[in-house]
Scaffold this motif. Structure first.
Motif, PDB file in Angstrom:
ATOM      1  N   VAL A 107     -76.985 -30.701  23.900  1.00  0.00           N
ATOM      2  CA  VAL A 107     -76.127 -31.997  23.731  1.00  0.00           C
ATOM      3  C   VAL A 107     -75.857 -32.168  22.309  1.00  0.00           C
ATOM      4  CG1 VAL A 107     -78.058 -33.680  23.218  1.00  0.00           C
ATOM      5  CG2 VAL A 107     -76.325 -34.603  24.347  1.00  0.00           C
ATOM      6  N   GLY A 108     -76.335 -31.294  21.330  1.00  0.00           N
ATOM      7  CA  GLY A 108     -75.922 -31.157  19.851  1.00  0.00           C
ATOM      8  C   GLY A 108     -74.532 -30.910  19.790  1.00  0.00           C
ATOM      9  N   ALA A 109     -73.954 -30.080  20.570  1.00  0.00           N
ATOM     10  CA  ALA A 109     -72.442 -30.002  20.665  1.00  0.00           C
ATOM     11  C   ALA A 109     -71.607 -31.360  20.804  1.00  0.00           C
ATOM     12  CB  ALA A 109     -72.152 -28.905  21.513  1.00  0.00           C
ATOM     13  N   ALA A 110     -72.103 -32.161  21.986  1.00  0.00           N
ATOM     14  CA  ALA A 110     -71.311 -33.437  22.085  1.00  0.00           C
ATOM     15  C   ALA A 110     -71.319 -34.136  20.858  1.00  0.00           C
ATOM     16  CB  ALA A 110     -71.936 -33.993  23.369  1.00  0.00           C
ATOM     17  N   SER A 111     -72.701 -34.117  20.229  1.00  0.00           N
ATOM     18  CA  SER A 111     -72.816 -34.998  19.043  1.00  0.00           C
ATOM     19  C   SER A 111     -71.990 -34.737  18.026  1.00  0.00           C
ATOM     20  CB  SER A 111     -74.357 -34.928  18.654  1.00  0.00           C
ATOM     21  OG  SER A 111     -74.611 -35.870  17.585  1.00  0.00           O
ATOM     22  N   PHE A 112     -71.773 -33.347  17.696  1.00  0.00           N
ATOM     23  CA  PHE A 112     -71.006 -32.713  16.937  1.00  0.00           C
ATOM     24  C   PHE A 112     -69.591 -33.242  16.981  1.00  0.00           C
ATOM     25  CE2 PHE A 112     -67.701 -29.447  15.785  1.00  0.00           C
ATOM     26  CZ  PHE A 112     -67.999 -29.595  14.296  1.00  0.00           C
ATOM     27  N   VAL A 113     -68.999 -33.120  18.117  1.00  0.00           N
ATOM     28  CA  VAL A 113     -67.650 -33.328  18.587  1.00  0.00           C
ATOM     29  C   VAL A 113     -67.251 -35.020  18.468  1.00  0.00           C
ATOM     30  CG1 VAL A 113     -65.904 -33.924  20.653  1.00  0.00           C
ATOM     31  CG2 VAL A 113     -67.533 -31.551  20.256  1.00  0.00           C
ATOM     32  N   GLU A 114     -68.181 -35.818  19.012  1.00  0.00           N
ATOM     33  CA  GLU A 114     -67.839 -37.309  18.812  1.00  0.00           C
ATOM     34  C   GLU A 114     -67.895 -37.774  17.274  1.00  0.00           C
ATOM     35  OE1 GLU A 114     -70.842 -39.377  21.532  1.00  0.00           O
ATOM     36  OE2 GLU A 114     -72.462 -38.764  20.199  1.00  0.00           O
ATOM     37  N   SER A 115     -68.980 -37.412  16.548  1.00  0.00           N
ATOM     38  CA  SER A 115     -69.101 -37.856  15.311  1.00  0.00           C
ATOM     39  C   SER A 115     -68.073 -37.422  14.212  1.00  0.00           C
ATOM     40  CB  SER A 115     -70.543 -37.513  14.762  1.00  0.00           C
ATOM     41  OG  SER A 115     -71.426 -38.284  15.523  1.00  0.00           O
ATOM     42  N   THR A 116     -67.466 -36.140  14.579  1.00  0.00           N
ATOM     43  CA  THR A 116     -66.528 -35.572  13.599  1.00  0.00           C
ATOM     44  C   THR A 116     -65.239 -36.326  14.140  1.00  0.00           C
ATOM     45  OG1 THR A 116     -67.277 -33.286  13.760  1.00  0.00           O
ATOM     46  CG2 THR A 116     -65.100 -33.453  13.372  1.00  0.00           C
ATOM     47  N   LEU A 117     -64.862 -36.535  15.247  1.00  0.00           N
ATOM     48  CA  LEU A 117     -63.787 -37.407  15.511  1.00  0.00           C
ATOM     49  C   LEU A 117     -63.909 -38.857  14.818  1.00  0.00           C
ATOM     50  CD1 LEU A 117     -63.452 -36.426  19.448  1.00  0.00           C
ATOM     51  CD2 LEU A 117     -61.905 -35.837  17.596  1.00  0.00           C
ATOM     52  N   ALA A 118     -65.168 -39.600  15.201  1.00  0.00           N
ATOM     53  CA  ALA A 118     -65.267 -40.632  14.454  1.00  0.00           C
ATOM     54  C   ALA A 118     -64.880 -40.720  13.084  1.00  0.00           C
ATOM     55  CB  ALA A 118     -66.663 -41.296  14.736  1.00  0.00           C
ATOM     56  N   GLN A 119     -65.025 -39.736  12.222  1.00  0.00           N
ATOM     57  CA  GLN A 119     -65.035 -39.591  11.066  1.00  0.00           C
ATOM     58  C   GLN A 119     -63.375 -39.449  10.678  1.00  0.00           C
ATOM     59  OE1 GLN A 119     -65.689 -39.425   7.460  1.00  0.00           O
ATOM     60  NE2 GLN A 119     -67.547 -40.419   7.919  1.00  0.00           N
ATOM     61  N   LEU A 120     -62.885 -38.447  11.593  1.00  0.00           N
ATOM     62  CA  LEU A 120     -61.354 -38.228  11.507  1.00  0.00           C
ATOM     63  C   LEU A 120     -60.771 -39.786  11.671  1.00  0.00           C
ATOM     64  CD1 LEU A 120     -59.157 -36.415  11.247  1.00  0.00           C
ATOM     65  CD2 LEU A 120     -59.147 -36.142  13.549  1.00  0.00           C
ATOM     66  N   TYR A 121     -60.974 -40.405  12.830  1.00  0.00           N
ATOM     67  CA  TYR A 121     -60.050 -41.537  12.986  1.00  0.00           C
ATOM     68  C   TYR A 121     -60.653 -42.818  12.429  1.00  0.00           C
ATOM     69  CZ  TYR A 121     -57.539 -38.671  16.206  1.00  0.00           C
ATOM     70  OH  TYR A 121     -56.699 -37.763  16.818  1.00  0.00           O
ATOM     71  N   LYS A 122     -61.296 -42.892  11.358  1.00  0.00           N
ATOM     72  CA  LYS A 122     -61.967 -43.934  10.967  1.00  0.00           C
ATOM     73  C   LYS A 122     -61.008 -44.926  10.096  1.00  0.00           C
ATOM     74  CE  LYS A 122     -63.524 -41.690   6.577  1.00  0.00           C
ATOM     75  NZ  LYS A 122     -64.597 -41.251   5.595  1.00  0.00           N
ATOM     76  N   VAL A 123     -61.449 -46.058  10.057  1.00  0.00           N
ATOM     77  CA  VAL A 123     -60.077 -46.826   9.275  1.00  0.00           C
ATOM     78  C   VAL A 123     -60.984 -47.540   8.078  1.00  0.00           C
ATOM     79  CG1 VAL A 123     -59.141 -47.420  11.608  1.00  0.00           C
ATOM     80  CG2 VAL A 123     -60.827 -48.945  11.078  1.00  0.00           C
ATOM     81  N   LYS A 124     -59.962 -48.081   7.290  1.00  0.00           N
ATOM     82  CA  LYS A 124     -60.604 -48.717   6.122  1.00  0.00           C
ATOM     83  C   LYS A 124     -61.010 -50.029   6.223  1.00  0.00           C
ATOM     84  CE  LYS A 124     -57.877 -46.055   2.740  1.00  0.00           C
ATOM     85  NZ  LYS A 124     -56.965 -46.181   1.585  1.00  0.00           N
ATOM     86  N   ASP A 125     -61.916 -50.698   5.808  1.00  0.00           N
ATOM     87  CA  ASP A 125     -62.534 -52.164   6.120  1.00  0.00           C
ATOM     88  C   ASP A 125     -62.895 -52.500   4.643  1.00  0.00           C
ATOM     89  OD1 ASP A 125     -63.176 -54.416   7.347  1.00  0.00           O
ATOM     90  OD2 ASP A 125     -65.371 -53.777   7.628  1.00  0.00           O
ATOM     91  N   GLY A 126     -61.904 -53.056   3.840  1.00  0.00           N
ATOM     92  CA  GLY A 126     -62.358 -53.430   2.557  1.00  0.00           C
ATOM     93  C   GLY A 126     -62.456 -52.239   1.803  1.00  0.00           C
ATOM     94  N   LYS A 127     -63.766 -52.358   1.125  1.00  0.00           N
ATOM     95  CA  LYS A 127     -64.040 -51.084   0.365  1.00  0.00           C
ATOM     96  C   LYS A 127     -64.938 -50.021   1.296  1.00  0.00           C
ATOM     97  CE  LYS A 127     -64.113 -53.328  -3.950  1.00  0.00           C
ATOM     98  NZ  LYS A 127     -64.899 -53.651  -5.067  1.00  0.00           N
ATOM     99  N   ASP A 128     -64.915 -50.375   2.574  1.00  0.00           N
ATOM    100  CA  ASP A 128     -65.959 -49.599   3.141  1.00  0.00           C
ATOM    101  C   ASP A 128     -64.910 -49.117   4.532  1.00  0.00           C
ATOM    102  OD1 ASP A 128     -68.130 -50.347   2.033  1.00  0.00           O
ATOM    103  OD2 ASP A 128     -68.443 -52.014   3.085  1.00  0.00           O
ATOM    104  N   PHE A 129     -65.693 -48.184   5.336  1.00  0.00           N
ATOM    105  CA  PHE A 129     -65.050 -47.433   6.568  1.00  0.00           C
ATOM    106  C   PHE A 129     -65.695 -47.854   7.868  1.00  0.00           C
ATOM    107  CE2 PHE A 129     -64.354 -44.267   3.267  1.00  0.00           C
ATOM    108  CZ  PHE A 129     -63.113 -44.206   3.135  1.00  0.00           C
TER     109      PHE A 129
END
Length: 485
Positions: A107-129
């Motif tokens: 399941v580490g492979a699925a964790s890698f995919v979902e968290s990499t995608l979360a980083q790619l498509y993150k949005v700005k929220d003030g000074k944070d993401f």
């Protein structure tokens, strides 16, 4: 009510065994093959990434890779690592541990995919993401309705249901120690624990993301070291039993030995299911924390979150398994909730129960914080109204108090159902988007081969829409453009 709870539990068993587990296992195997076993091959980079320093933009106070790791670990590493693993052993025999290990690796492979995608498509929220599955469903797939469904389900599951469960665990742990010392549990104790818990949690969550991250960064290593140290002590005192324990784990898993009513099928079902409950790989929860980190390449946080799966399953869950199994436990459906406590008491004496109470307090408290943040990230996806976040925080705190003084058996059963929905929706999203995650992986490894610290900007992913962050920077070193191929 008992008949309804039993019927729902039976439905959940079928849902997980015949739908969620096969879908998750099939996708994880596909991700493993497609990525060249990224969860094993890039293990050295996981350790480099988790201690790597952030490079924030001017005026930004970043959440580091380790802080994002700590937030997700706070939610991951909870009472399920102690009670849940013991229950899996009680129902599935020692073989459940073997399949929990297998699940953790795959399941580490699925964790890698979902968290990499979360980083790619993150949005700005003030000074944070901010980011997570809801965000990559909307921005990567163009399906906002899917993100709305996921957001509602994760808020109900983690911020409401699991919040009450963890609060109840804190109250119960304090009550157990009080009973050991006083001979009874005072009636006023649970409400007092509820008030104190609510006040402390309020002071943290109203302080924002950075206060949550700083608290998690402080407490998560402490609770892990305490629990692992306790487990190592138990194993050291029973070291002569370790070969037999390992033999029973493997033998039961492969059908060479049978324990109670647990055949191979039960061992696989319990090991896989409890493994996913514990490490949350593929479930869609950890990506909400992964998106908060300020890193130079999305893959870095994908690797960090994969390491989180290993810490949870291969270390914390494994130490529980060995604590239980070296004590020659009695198996059966009713044995699970007390197996770990009984095993510690038989090996170390009564004092260990009080130390376990402290560990359970840390586990459950940090889980409450992690569960809160998952809800906060998804409330922000659902609405931009100023009062919505305040209302959510108030409801969250009320549920924490009620969980401290109430019974949570039914809501825990309901959580099985909502977790299954979460997993299926998330897996339906990351399956088609995994191609983008693997393009990012190839870019990361190519830059590593050039001797560079991997950097990513959105112009390196032409034709992919929905990326808000990752603006190009000036004076970048020359890098082989793998993504444009």
């Amino acid at each position: 009510m008992e008949s309804f709870n039993a019927a729902l539990a039976s439905f959940n068993d079928g849902l997980w065994l015949y739908l969620v587990v096969p879908v998750l296992a099939a996708l994880c195997l596909y991700f493993t093959v497609r990525s060249g076993a990224v969860q094993i091959r890039l293990l050295p980079d996981m350790f480099r990434s988790v201690v790597g320093k952030s490079a924030p933009a001017p005026g930004q106070k970043p959440v580091s890779s380790f802080q994002a790791f700590a937030i997700s670990a706070a939610a991951r590493i909870g009472t399920g690592n102690i009670v849940g693993v013991a229950t899996a052993i009680a129902l599935g025999g020692p073989g459940a541990v073997f399949w929990m290990w297998v699940m953790g690796l795959v399941v580490g492979a699925a964790s890698f995919v979902e968290s990499t995608l979360a980083q790619l498509y993150k949005v700005k929220d003030g000074k944070d993401f901010r980011g997570g599955p809801a965000y990559y469903m909307e921005r990567g797939l163009g399906k906002r309705w899917m993100g709305l469904l996921f957001s509602v389900v994760i808020i109900v599951t983690f911020s409401f249901v699991f919040n009450s469960v963890q609060a109840n665990t804190i109250s119960g742990a304090v009550g157990t120690s009080a009973e050991q010392i006083l001979g009874e549990t005072p009636g006023w104790l649970a409400p007092v624990v509820g008030v104190v818990l609510t006040a402390v949690v309020a002071a943290i969550v109203f302080g924002g993301l950075h206060r949550i991250a700083n608290t998690a960064q402080l407490l998560v290593p402490l609770m892990v070291v305490l629990y692992l140290g306790l487990g190592v002590l138990v194993v050291a005192l029973n070291v002569e039993k370790v070969p037999d324990v390992v033999g029973s784990i493997v033998g039961s898993a492969l059908g060479f030995q049978e324990f109670a009513a647990a055949g191979v099928g039960t061992a696989i079902s319990q090991g896989v299911r409890r493994g996913m409950f514990s490490n949350e790989g593929g479930l869609g929860s950890a990506p909400n924390a992964a998106a908060t980190a300020t890193v130079s390449h999305p893959v870095k946080q994908g690797l960090v979150q994969t390491l989180g799966v290993y810490v949870d399953t291969l270390f914390v869950c494994s130490i529980t398994a060995f604590i239980v199994l070296v004590s020659n436990p009695t198996y059966g459906e009713n044995a699970g909730p007390t197996m770990t406590q009984q095993a510690l008491q038989s090996s170390l004496g009564d004092w260990s129960l009080h130390l376990l109470t402290v560990i359970l307090l840390l586990l459950a408290f940090t889980s409450v914080l992690g569960n809160y943040y998952y809800g906060e990230a998804n409330i922000a996806f659902l609405t931009r109204r100023r009062g919505a976040m305040t209302a959510f925080r108030v409801v969250f705190l009320v549920i924490a108090f009620l969980g401290s003084i109430g019974s949570v058996q039914l809501v825990w059963t309901l959580a099985d159902t909502t977790m299954a929905v979460m997993a299926l929706v998330n897996l339906a999203a990351i399956a088609p988007l995994s191609t983008i995650a693997f393009r990012l992986m190839r870019d990361f490894t190519a830059q590593r081969k050039q001797g560079l610290d991997p950097q990513f900007t959105r112009d390196r992913l032409p034709g992919v829409r929905g990326i808000e962050c990752w603006e190009p920077r000036e004076h970048e070193p020359e890098r082989e453009d793998v993504l444009a191929r």
